[in-house]
Write an enzyme that holds these catalytic residues in place. Structure first.
Site, mmCIF file in Angstrom:
data_model
loop_
_atom_site.group_PDB
_atom_site.id
_atom_site.type_symbol
_atom_site.label_atom_id
_atom_site.label_comp_id
_atom_site.label_asym_id
_atom_site.label_seq_id
_atom_site.Cartn_x
_atom_site.Cartn_y
_atom_site.Cartn_z
ATOM 1 N N CYS A 59 0.878 -1.175 0.000
ATOM 2 C CA CYS A 59 0.000 0.000 0.000
ATOM 3 C C CYS A 59 0.915 1.225 0.000
ATOM 4 O O CYS A 59 2.097 1.093 -0.321
ATOM 5 C CB CYS A 59 -0.993 -0.037 1.159
ATOM 6 S SG CYS A 59 -0.262 -0.051 2.809
ATOM 7 N N THR A 81 2.140 3.242 2.469
ATOM 8 C CA THR A 81 3.200 3.155 3.486
ATOM 9 C C THR A 81 3.569 1.717 3.848
ATOM 10 O O THR A 81 4.596 1.485 4.480
ATOM 11 C CB THR A 81 2.725 3.807 4.796
ATOM 12 O OG1 THR A 81 1.526 3.126 5.217
ATOM 13 C CG2 THR A 81 2.434 5.291 4.609
ATOM 14 N N HIS A 111 14.603 -18.927 17.321
ATOM 15 C CA HIS A 111 13.653 -18.108 16.560
ATOM 16 C C HIS A 111 12.323 -18.856 16.377
ATOM 17 O O HIS A 111 11.262 -18.247 16.336
ATOM 18 C CB HIS A 111 14.245 -17.723 15.209
ATOM 19 C CG HIS A 111 15.540 -16.992 15.337
ATOM 20 N ND1 HIS A 111 15.641 -15.762 15.935
ATOM 21 C CD2 HIS A 111 16.807 -17.346 14.984
ATOM 22 C CE1 HIS A 111 16.903 -15.367 15.938
ATOM 23 N NE2 HIS A 111 17.634 -16.321 15.378
HETATM 24 C C1 RB5 Z 1 -3.971 5.336 0.761
HETATM 25 O O1 RB5 Z 1 -3.990 6.703 0.557
HETATM 26 C C2 RB5 Z 1 -3.077 4.983 1.928
HETATM 27 O O2 RB5 Z 1 -3.675 5.348 3.124
HETATM 28 C C3 RB5 Z 1 -2.752 3.517 1.903
HETATM 29 O O3 RB5 Z 1 -2.107 3.212 0.702
HETATM 30 C C4 RB5 Z 1 -1.829 2.981 2.989
HETATM 31 O O4 RB5 Z 1 -0.656 3.744 3.053
HETATM 32 C C5 RB5 Z 1 -2.414 2.745 4.325
HETATM 33 O O5 RB5 Z 1 -1.755 2.291 5.256
#
Ligand code: RB5
Length: 148
Positions: A71, A73, A139
């Site tokens: 996604c 981040t 681990h």
């Molecule tokens: C989308 O704008 C963003 O919030 C998503 O890609 C992600 O980073 C969420 O954690």
């Protein structure tokens, strides 16, 4: 000598991850893996949990051996995937964190932030994860504690 099968891999993202998802899926296919792209196919805004859940369920249920989620981040996808029992999703930033995710945490889902990492660094990290092996021992005891 018996040749071991390459792991099958499910991949998904959100609208922030369309380009990196394609880059990573192409890399995995060139490497010889069976890859299932679980979407999205178009760039319109979507909700990352819808797509993170698909990959997490596929890995938790044994339909695919490993998963890759992306996604903006990587944070939302990590949160999503780690709610599924048996899934160990690791948000990684480079080849070191990717190798550790395998050697120490036996991560079965690798997560990237497409707005954080460059394509070449992500490919390098993916290769590092796939070519590393879980070290077991202490681990293993630690990852077993996650499911207790
Ligand atoms: C989308 O704008 C963003 O919030 C998503 O890609 C992600 O980073 C969420 O954690």
């Amino acid at each position: 000598m018996k040749k071991s099968r390459l792991p099958t891999i499910a991949i998904a993202g959100d609208h922030a991850a369309i380009d990196l998802k394609k880059t990573l899926a192409d890399y995995l296919r060139q490497r010889g893996h069976e890859v299932k792209d679980m979407g999205p196919k178009v760039r319109k805004s979507v909700n990352y949990p819808d797509f993170g859940k698909k990959v997490a369920k596929a890995v938790a249920g044994g339909e695919y051996d490993l998963g890759v989620l992306i996604c903006g981040t990587g944070i939302g996808m990590s949160m999503t995937a780690n709610r599924f029992r048996g899934v160990r999703a690791a948000l990684v930033h480079d080849s070191f964190t990717a190798r550790m995710a395998r050697e120490h945490n036996d991560a079965n889902v690798l997560v990237f932030g497409a707005r954080v990492i460059g394509d070449a660094v992500a490919v390098d990290a993916l290769e590092s994860w796939l070519s590393s092996r879980f070290k077991g021992g202490r681990h293993k005891e630690r990852i077993d504690m996650l499911d207790e």
